[in-house]
Motif scaffolding. Structure first.
Motif, mmCIF file in Angstrom:
data_model
loop_
_atom_site.group_PDB
_atom_site.id
_atom_site.type_symbol
_atom_site.label_atom_id
_atom_site.label_comp_id
_atom_site.label_asym_id
_atom_site.label_seq_id
_atom_site.Cartn_x
_atom_site.Cartn_y
_atom_site.Cartn_z
ATOM 1 N N THR A 162 0.875 -1.116 0.209
ATOM 2 C CA THR A 162 0.351 0.052 0.020
ATOM 3 C C THR A 162 0.682 1.328 -0.158
ATOM 4 O O THR A 162 -0.057 2.499 -0.264
ATOM 5 N N ASN A 163 1.484 0.849 0.605
ATOM 6 C CA ASN A 163 3.643 2.321 0.644
ATOM 7 C C ASN A 163 2.565 3.350 1.431
ATOM 8 O O ASN A 163 2.909 4.522 1.360
ATOM 9 N N ASP A 164 1.410 2.198 2.365
ATOM 10 C CA ASP A 164 0.992 3.633 3.664
ATOM 11 C C ASP A 164 0.648 4.652 2.948
ATOM 12 O O ASP A 164 0.211 5.750 3.132
ATOM 13 N N ARG A 216 14.636 3.737 2.294
ATOM 14 C CA ARG A 216 15.226 4.485 1.295
ATOM 15 C C ARG A 216 14.699 6.306 1.947
ATOM 16 O O ARG A 216 15.701 6.641 2.053
ATOM 17 N N LYS A 217 13.796 6.056 2.583
ATOM 18 C CA LYS A 217 13.373 7.053 2.553
ATOM 19 C C LYS A 217 13.486 7.792 3.822
ATOM 20 O O LYS A 217 13.977 9.036 4.119
ATOM 21 N N LEU A 274 16.412 7.146 5.077
ATOM 22 C CA LEU A 274 17.624 7.502 5.263
ATOM 23 C C LEU A 274 18.058 8.619 4.487
ATOM 24 O O LEU A 274 18.644 9.727 4.997
ATOM 25 N N GLU A 275 17.100 8.944 2.961
ATOM 26 C CA GLU A 275 17.397 10.359 3.396
ATOM 27 C C GLU A 275 16.934 11.711 3.611
ATOM 28 O O GLU A 275 17.374 12.680 3.996
ATOM 29 N N ALA A 276 15.781 11.496 4.313
ATOM 30 C CA ALA A 276 14.544 12.630 4.423
ATOM 31 C C ALA A 276 15.444 12.109 6.379
ATOM 32 O O ALA A 276 15.440 13.705 6.690
ATOM 33 N N ASN A 277 14.617 11.670 6.971
ATOM 34 C CA ASN A 277 14.446 11.422 7.980
ATOM 35 C C ASN A 277 15.636 12.223 8.707
ATOM 36 O O ASN A 277 15.773 12.056 10.328
ATOM 37 N N ILE A 278 17.328 11.505 8.506
ATOM 38 C CA ILE A 278 18.203 11.719 8.983
ATOM 39 C C ILE A 278 18.513 12.848 9.630
ATOM 40 O O ILE A 278 18.794 12.624 10.924
ATOM 41 N N LYS A 279 18.113 14.288 8.734
ATOM 42 C CA LYS A 279 17.977 15.515 9.149
ATOM 43 C C LYS A 279 17.632 15.808 10.938
ATOM 44 O O LYS A 279 18.320 16.854 11.513
ATOM 45 N N THR A 280 16.386 14.912 11.094
ATOM 46 C CA THR A 280 15.427 15.399 12.608
ATOM 47 C C THR A 280 16.890 15.057 13.154
ATOM 48 O O THR A 280 15.970 15.248 14.867
ATOM 49 N N LEU A 281 17.808 14.044 12.772
ATOM 50 C CA LEU A 281 18.701 13.361 14.475
ATOM 51 C C LEU A 281 19.649 14.159 15.080
ATOM 52 O O LEU A 281 20.227 14.221 15.738
ATOM 53 N N ALA A 293 13.542 1.693 11.628
ATOM 54 C CA ALA A 293 13.903 3.044 12.167
ATOM 55 C C ALA A 293 14.777 3.548 12.894
ATOM 56 O O ALA A 293 16.070 3.806 12.969
ATOM 57 N N ALA A 294 14.980 2.208 14.042
ATOM 58 C CA ALA A 294 16.028 1.538 14.870
ATOM 59 C C ALA A 294 17.639 1.937 14.021
ATOM 60 O O ALA A 294 18.295 2.282 14.291
ATOM 61 N N ALA A 295 17.583 1.105 13.626
ATOM 62 C CA ALA A 295 18.392 0.510 12.767
ATOM 63 C C ALA A 295 18.877 1.708 11.966
ATOM 64 O O ALA A 295 20.131 1.959 11.597
ATOM 65 N N THR A 296 18.359 2.653 11.283
ATOM 66 C CA THR A 296 19.206 4.063 10.471
ATOM 67 C C THR A 296 19.598 5.026 11.655
ATOM 68 O O THR A 296 20.416 5.173 11.369
ATOM 69 N N VAL A 297 18.806 4.754 12.824
ATOM 70 C CA VAL A 297 19.093 6.148 14.067
ATOM 71 C C VAL A 297 20.779 5.857 14.527
ATOM 72 O O VAL A 297 21.516 5.529 14.305
ATOM 73 N N ILE A 298 20.691 3.627 14.712
ATOM 74 C CA ILE A 298 21.876 3.376 14.770
ATOM 75 C C ILE A 298 22.985 3.591 13.750
ATOM 76 O O ILE A 298 24.162 3.683 14.356
ATOM 77 N N ARG A 299 22.557 4.101 12.577
ATOM 78 C CA ARG A 299 23.594 3.693 11.655
ATOM 79 C C ARG A 299 24.459 4.998 11.237
ATOM 80 O O ARG A 299 25.460 5.437 11.310
ATOM 81 N N TYR A 300 23.406 5.779 12.335
ATOM 82 C CA TYR A 300 23.721 7.448 12.554
ATOM 83 C C TYR A 300 24.490 7.247 12.852
ATOM 84 O O TYR A 300 25.691 8.269 12.942
ATOM 85 N N PHE A 301 24.610 6.871 14.473
ATOM 86 C CA PHE A 301 25.293 6.687 15.578
ATOM 87 C C PHE A 301 26.267 6.369 15.120
ATOM 88 O O PHE A 301 27.454 6.977 15.464
ATOM 89 N N GLN A 302 26.732 5.689 14.472
ATOM 90 C CA GLN A 302 28.390 5.074 13.910
ATOM 91 C C GLN A 302 28.731 6.091 13.658
ATOM 92 O O GLN A 302 30.159 6.529 13.742
#
Lengths: 326, 326
Positions: free
Chosen positions: B97-99, B215-216, B218-225, B241-250
């Motif tokens: 559905t792609n939400d 994909r989205k 990584l591109e968009a939300n990362i800056k809010t972090l 999403a936690a994976a994305t966050v952890i990746r950011y921390f790394q």
DNA sequence: GTGAAAGCGCTAACAG
DNA sequence: CTGTTAGCGCTTTCAC
């Protein structure tokens, strides 16, 4: 749910007028149009696609056979295929074969029974089972027969790229984690890797994984990794298996890429989440997905597809699990 | 492909004899049986399920609507659902559905048109769109209507568990990465987390992710972090999403769990591959999948399902992204 | 035991 | 412009 005849009666028109209205084929007067519209609206009528398909002789459905939808590469592929297909009005009938011959051939029958418009099959083990029917089939990774279009990465070159990269990174003591033997595509990777190594007079040890299903890998294959830290470079047959290998190293406190360098194959999204992020050989999932759907759609429309074998070019994606020496 | 009439003629019997043979309904003499068998064999005949379904009034197909099959939790769920369903002779019609409301409601129409036996819908945004039809529906995560069965984790408790664990691990300076607001299930996690925090007089900062598509994100939300490293504990609304966050921390060289502790939600397989491996709140995908299919199958068979709301108990899975202090 | 015939819901000529 | 009619491939009475 009402049927067309009921709609027609309720609207006070003939059944074919309703049909023409729905399919936008032939004239329908404004008056009839309005009446039909109203009746359909309030009865939530939806034409029965089954009955329709019985005519057109197939449904607008594409069968998708994958070993395992929870393999990151396959589910991203499925996502892309679904996207393209639905743009063209096709829907997806999902089949997990589990890399099991019985299950695959059984699903072929089911798809056949449902008169799907076409089939996309991934890492197939069946041959004649497809040949027996005249449904359009496009195969990813496995070669099925002369008549069936194969889409595949140049896996030999991919394996070769993997070797060259590890070599450039200074690895001389190599091991290759090979995948299920029945899969040609995967064996080709192995061949490409080993032959390139041979050219440099390097021998490669082998470890065999019987599956790439997450759960099974973690349980069963991990023990085959025992002495793996005596190598300085590892090529794993795909990313999800590489993830398992990396996880194993973490548990054993082996540092990547300092002590061992690792390269995977696929460039599925999992590679970016690993630590260190995974260097890998990409087979562009976008390109593969699009190619698969386009070829199948042509076949479905009865257009000729010139190439029976479509090759996808692999390329290196450098991340942090390897490092260029010097 | 031949049809039944042709088989009958070829075998020199009546069409209904062939039907009886195939469906094993009524007597067929040994002689007829043998002849029919032979003809079917050599012609690769498969009964047309479409024509069949037109009678039984629905196909043996289950529609599966998920936001995104490449979310690890959803694809593992799909795998399990497919497994159970196929054991019962049902196949899966896959819809992403792609939400997106439009895409979901469009798919509901398509499924309806194909007269699927039932629908399993995940994180749905539609309401009346389902109510309008009389197809059995079971919903995971979203509440749709009184008539439609909902399966959901006790997300409030889940959020609460997440808080309690971080609290026990010594975190006092918390931030919560919240997910898409339209999803009730996800908001409940937030509520559970915040209310439990309030009881301990701890305030929680909020960061909003609009999506959980890899994909989205990584591109968009990362800056809010941006300033996220000023916290010592983070609860992320799901594992991917936690994976994305952890990746950011790394990437920022922030150490987990030493500097920041992280907890996710789902217990999807991705959690085990992350580094450090992810502490998370499990909503057993096995249990959810089985429950969903069982409930739907009952509905399809016309059996009553007593509970309209089935609750899955969440529980803590402790891994390495948090540590008990002391 | 078996076949003829009607009908599931729809489409596609084909007259009017 | 519209309705009647004959199927699509199958199942299911119901006589023989």
């Amino acid at each position: 749910m009402a049927n067309m005849r009921e709609i027609a009666k309720e609207a006070g028109v003939g059944i074919s007028t309703v049909s023409r209205y729905i399919n936008n084929t032939g004239y329908v007067s404004e008056r009839s149009r309005a009446k039909i519209e109203r009746v359909i609206e309030k009865s939530h009528y939806k034409p029965n696609e089954l009955a329709r398909a019985i005519f057109t002789r197939n449904s607008k459905i594409i069968g998708l056979l994958v070993p395992n939808i929870s393999n990151p590469y396959f589910n991203e592929l499925a996502l892309i295929i679904e996207e393209y297909a639905s743009e063209q009005g096709f829907s997806i009938f999902l089949c997990n074969t589990n890399d099991d011959f019985e299950k695959e051939s059984n699903y072929i029958n089911v798809l056949q029974g449902h008169r799907v418009a076409g089939i996309i099959t991934v890492r197939s083990q069946c041959k004649n089972e497809y040949a027996a029917y005249d449904i359009p089939v496009v195969s990813f990774e496995s070669y099925i027969s002369e008549k069936i279009i194969t889409v595949a990465t140049d896996n030999f070159t991919g394996g070769s790229l993997a070797f060259n990269h590890l070599y450039e990174c200074g690895c001389r003591n190599l091991v290759h984690v090979a995948g299920p033997l029945f899969a040609d595509a995967i064996s080709e990777r192995t061949r490409g890797f080993i032959e390139s190594a041979r050219e440099k007079n390097i021998t490669v040890d082998l470890i065999q994984f019987e599956t790439d299903f997450q759960r099974k890998m973690l349980e069963a294959n991990i023990k085959t990794l025992e002495d793996i830290e005596k190598y300085d470079g590892i090529f794993v047959f795909n990313d999800i298996a590489a993830a398992t290998v990396i996880r194993y190293f973490q548990q054993k406190n082996v540092r990547i890429p300092e002590e061992v360098q690792v390269i995977g194959f696929d460039n599925s999204y999992i590679g970016e989440f690993l630590f260190p992020s995974l260097t890998t050989i990409e087979q562009s999932v976008q390109e593969v997905g699009r190619t698969l759907v386009e070829a199948l759609l042509k076949l479905i429309k009865g257009e000729a597809v010139d190439q029976k074998k479509i090759i996808i070019k692999p390329n290196l994606v450098k991340r942090d699990s390897t490092r260029v020496s010097k």
